[in-house]
Every structure is written in C-alpha cells, then in structure tokens.
Design an enzyme around this catalytic site. Structure first.
Site, PDB file in Angstrom:
ATOM      1  N   HIS A  18       0.805  -1.224   0.000  1.00  0.00           N
ATOM      2  CA  HIS A  18       0.000   0.000   0.000  1.00  0.00           C
ATOM      3  C   HIS A  18       0.838   1.274   0.000  1.00  0.00           C
ATOM      4  CE1 HIS A  18       1.054  -0.144   4.254  1.00  0.00           C
ATOM      5  NE2 HIS A  18       0.595   1.085   4.391  1.00  0.00           N
ATOM      6  N   MET A  21       3.586   3.127  -5.249  1.00  0.00           N
ATOM      7  CA  MET A  21       2.771   4.008  -6.082  1.00  0.00           C
ATOM      8  C   MET A  21       1.437   3.361  -6.454  1.00  0.00           C
ATOM      9  SD  MET A  21       3.653   5.812  -9.755  1.00  0.00           S
ATOM     10  CE  MET A  21       3.817   4.263 -10.641  1.00  0.00           C
ATOM     11  N   GLY A 112       0.530  -7.528 -12.472  1.00  0.00           N
ATOM     12  CA  GLY A 112       1.758  -7.888 -13.158  1.00  0.00           C
ATOM     13  C   GLY A 112       2.391  -6.705 -13.849  1.00  0.00           C
ATOM     14  N   SER A 113       2.881  -6.927 -15.075  1.00  0.00           N
ATOM     15  CA  SER A 113       3.594  -5.893 -15.809  1.00  0.00           C
ATOM     16  C   SER A 113       3.603  -6.238 -17.290  1.00  0.00           C
ATOM     17  CB  SER A 113       5.030  -5.774 -15.303  1.00  0.00           C
ATOM     18  OG  SER A 113       5.824  -5.015 -16.182  1.00  0.00           O
ATOM     19  N   CYS A 115       6.012  -6.072 -19.153  1.00  0.00           N
ATOM     20  CA  CYS A 115       7.300  -6.657 -19.541  1.00  0.00           C
ATOM     21  C   CYS A 115       7.247  -8.176 -19.622  1.00  0.00           C
ATOM     22  CB  CYS A 115       8.403  -6.212 -18.597  1.00  0.00           C
ATOM     23  SG  CYS A 115       8.334  -6.960 -16.969  1.00  0.00           S
ATOM     24  N   TYR A 142      12.744  -9.705 -13.767  1.00  0.00           N
ATOM     25  CA  TYR A 142      11.479  -9.199 -13.238  1.00  0.00           C
ATOM     26  C   TYR A 142      10.314  -9.817 -14.013  1.00  0.00           C
ATOM     27  CZ  TYR A 142       7.873  -5.758 -11.973  1.00  0.00           C
ATOM     28  OH  TYR A 142       6.727  -5.134 -11.527  1.00  0.00           O
ATOM     29  N   LYS A 146       7.111 -12.122 -12.697  1.00  0.00           N
ATOM     30  CA  LYS A 146       5.710 -11.745 -12.904  1.00  0.00           C
ATOM     31  C   LYS A 146       4.943 -12.813 -13.689  1.00  0.00           C
ATOM     32  CE  LYS A 146       5.237  -7.930 -10.670  1.00  0.00           C
ATOM     33  NZ  LYS A 146       4.279  -7.846  -9.550  1.00  0.00           N
ATOM     34  N   ASN A 171       3.114   0.803 -18.695  1.00  0.00           N
ATOM     35  CA  ASN A 171       3.994   1.651 -17.887  1.00  0.00           C
ATOM     36  C   ASN A 171       3.165   2.692 -17.129  1.00  0.00           C
ATOM     37  OD1 ASN A 171       6.649   0.666 -19.034  1.00  0.00           O
ATOM     38  ND2 ASN A 171       5.630   1.353 -20.891  1.00  0.00           N
ATOM     39  N   LEU A 172       3.380   2.760 -15.820  1.00  0.00           N
ATOM     40  CA  LEU A 172       2.576   3.632 -14.967  1.00  0.00           C
ATOM     41  C   LEU A 172       3.380   4.827 -14.467  1.00  0.00           C
ATOM     42  CD1 LEU A 172       0.881   0.842 -12.823  1.00  0.00           C
ATOM     43  CD2 LEU A 172      -0.069   1.996 -14.833  1.00  0.00           C
ATOM     44  N   HIS A 185      11.685   4.816 -13.219  1.00  0.00           N
ATOM     45  CA  HIS A 185      11.209   4.631 -14.584  1.00  0.00           C
ATOM     46  C   HIS A 185      11.331   5.951 -15.343  1.00  0.00           C
ATOM     47  CE1 HIS A 185       9.171   1.074 -12.683  1.00  0.00           C
ATOM     48  NE2 HIS A 185       9.651   0.526 -13.781  1.00  0.00           N
TER      49      HIS A 185
END
Length: 323
Positions: A18, A21, A112-113, A115, A142, A146, A171-172, A185
């Site tokens: 938590h 980001m 997840g991501s 990538c 990474y 994931k 991408n966040l 990032h």
C-alpha cells in the site's frame, strides 16, 4: 463480464504494497467504497516470509487480496540487480498467493507488468502473446517473476477453483512515483531532470539513449480504477491488459514533459545507452469492451504528476534516492 458484480460492500480488502505508487492509488480508489481496507507496513509484515504472511492472513482474515507489492525499477536497476528482482518478487508472490488460499480469501487480484511479453511481440500486444518469444534481456528477471505469479494464479484457479485474476498494466506514472535517477522509470526521471534543468536555467536536459523507442503510459489512478473495476466485474483464467491504447517515442515524451514543466532548453540524447524493447503498446481492447476507459490523457496526467512532484518536494516527501 460477471452477470452479478462482485460486491465490495462490507468486505475486508488487503492491499499488499500500500505504500508503493500502485498500492497507494488502489487505497485512494477504495476509500470511496464501503469496505474495510487492510494494510501492513514493512515493519509489520515481511511479505517475502511465508510464515509471517500466513500468520498475518490467519489473524486478519481478509475477504479480498490485491497483490500490488513488488520490487520495481528501471532498466539500470533491473540490469544491475537481476537476482534481487527475481528472488524478491518470486518470494512475495509465493507467500501471498499461498497464504490467501489457506485463509480462504474470496478473491485475489495479482498485478503484473507489460514486460511479461516477448521483446518483439506483434503490436499492439494481446494477452495471447504471452510465452510466444524471447523476453527483453535487461528486465527478463522481473518479467519471469511476474509470469510465475500470473501462472500461479492460473494454477490455483484450475486446481482449487479459486477466484484469482491477473491484471497486466502498461507503464505507470503519477503520485508517489520514484524519482531516484538510478532506479526510477522514464517519466519520473524526465520530470525530475526537466524540473532541475529549469531551476538551474540549463540550456539542455539529457535523456537516456536516442529516444527512438515507443512506450505507452497510463496514470496510476486510472490503473487503480481499472483494478477495482475488474475486481468487481471480471472472473476468468485469462489475464487482462490495462493500458491507454496510445504510445509515444521517448524523445517526444521528453519534449512534452519539458513543456509541462516549463523547461525551454533542448533535449540532449545519449546514444549507446540501453533502451530496451523498441516498441511496447498493449492491446487493451478486451478491457475496453467491458466498458472501462481511462480518465487521463497523457498531457493532463503529466500535469497532475508534475503538480504532485512539486507538492512532495515542498513537503520533503519526494523519493529522490534509493531507500
């Protein structure tokens, strides 16, 4: 889509991670829901420890788990600390997912991501592209972690019939981002560089590489909204992409950020630096077909992110160096 949405009213929802980001954005999104939000700081709970997580789950009995905790970083960090990225993310996933099963959690959302997809996947990247080609070498550690988490959710769903779903964000960026230039990032790095160049009255600001690669970006509050939307409306074996539907070159992104920040100098490229996958645009049509769309376009999202950065700087809360 579920015929009867999963009702969050009165549920105890554990947001793992938590203070990150993404996790913080999920907590903000859930604050308007009539539910109980459960959190645990690193001092309270080591998410890498199976025994500790099992005991915590047994004591707090969450109805829902949103697994947003992860060790994250940019190209340099991933390439420098491959063992850390692989071990810590695997350890978190194994501990939390198994403990959730043992605690009879009703629903789990694994974040997840993008990538996870092959380096040269056909664009835009659909969910079906998973495991169809080689990964980007600089962040494969990474990515493998994931992929393992995603497959773990699939396996538990298949074997035990549990309602575990996986969400793959692009991408966040946004409030609470990491602005450490060695580990961040691209967007937070460029926001910091543009702001510091503006303050210093510099004639140029550097960007990593030539800036020719394309990337897609999504504001983290949009990601949190999509996460809660899928929690309520989706139950399926297939993971779901979450993106904005548009991409931009890093060079054009740097120019846009310079405009938002108010830096009027030039953009200086650094040829020879690692830049990663040449293009990574996600196909989010499955999610869009469910009725969800992002709130922020890129410019308005960057304006909000920069305002948040300035506010954090003023309060001494901006993450400018590694912990």
């Amino acid at each position: 889509m579920l015929d009867d949405p999963f009702d969050l009213t009165g549920k105890k929802i554990f947001v793992a991670g938590h203070r990150g980001m993404v996790g913080a954005a999920v907590v903000r999104r859930l604050s308007g829901v009539a539910c109980t939000i459960l959190t645990a700081s690193r001092d309270e709970l080591d998410l890498r420890s199976q025994a500790d997580v099992r005991a915590w789950m047994r004591a707090h009995t969450p109805d829902v788990v949103i697994l947003a905790a992860a060790k994250v970083g940019g190209i340099l960090a991933n390439d420098t600390y491959p063992a850390d990225f692989l071990y810590e993310n695997l350890a978190i996933e194994v501990a939390v997912i198994q403990a959730a099963y043992e605690a009879n959690v009703q629903k789990l959302v694994f974040l997840g991501s993008s990538c996870i997809y092959p380096k040269f996947a056909e664009q835009p990247i659909s969910e079906d592209s998973l495991l169809t080609g080689a990964l980007e070498p600089t962040n494969q550690w990474y990515a493998i972690a994931k992929i393992a988490g995603l497959k773990m959710c699939e396996a538990y769903r298949k074997q035990y019939g549990v309602d575990y779903i996986s969400v793959m964000p692009t991408n966040l960026y946004g409030p609470g981002d990491n602005y450490d230039l060695q580990n961040s990032h691209v967007i937070p790095a460029l926001i910091r560089k543009a702001h510091e160049a503006k303050i210093a009255n510099a004639t140029s600001m550097p960007i990593w590489g030539e800036g020719k690669v394309f990337r897609e970006f999504l504001h983290v509050d949009d990601m949190a909204d999509a996460c809660v939307y899928l929690l309520q409306h989706y139950s399926g074996l297939q993971h779901v992409n979450v993106g904005s539907g548009t991409d931009i070159t890093i060079y054009e992104l740097a120019k846009l950020i310079a405009e938002v920040v108010g830096f009027r100098g030039s953009i200086a490229t650094e040829p020879g630096k690692l830049e990663g996958t040449p293009r990574k645009l996600m196909d989010s049509s499955r999610l869009f077909a469910m009725g969800w769309k992002p709130h922020y376009d890129l410019r308005s999202g960057l304006e909000q992110a920069y305002a948040s950065y300035i506010e954090q700087l003023g309060q001494g809360l901006a993450r400018l160096s590694a912990p």
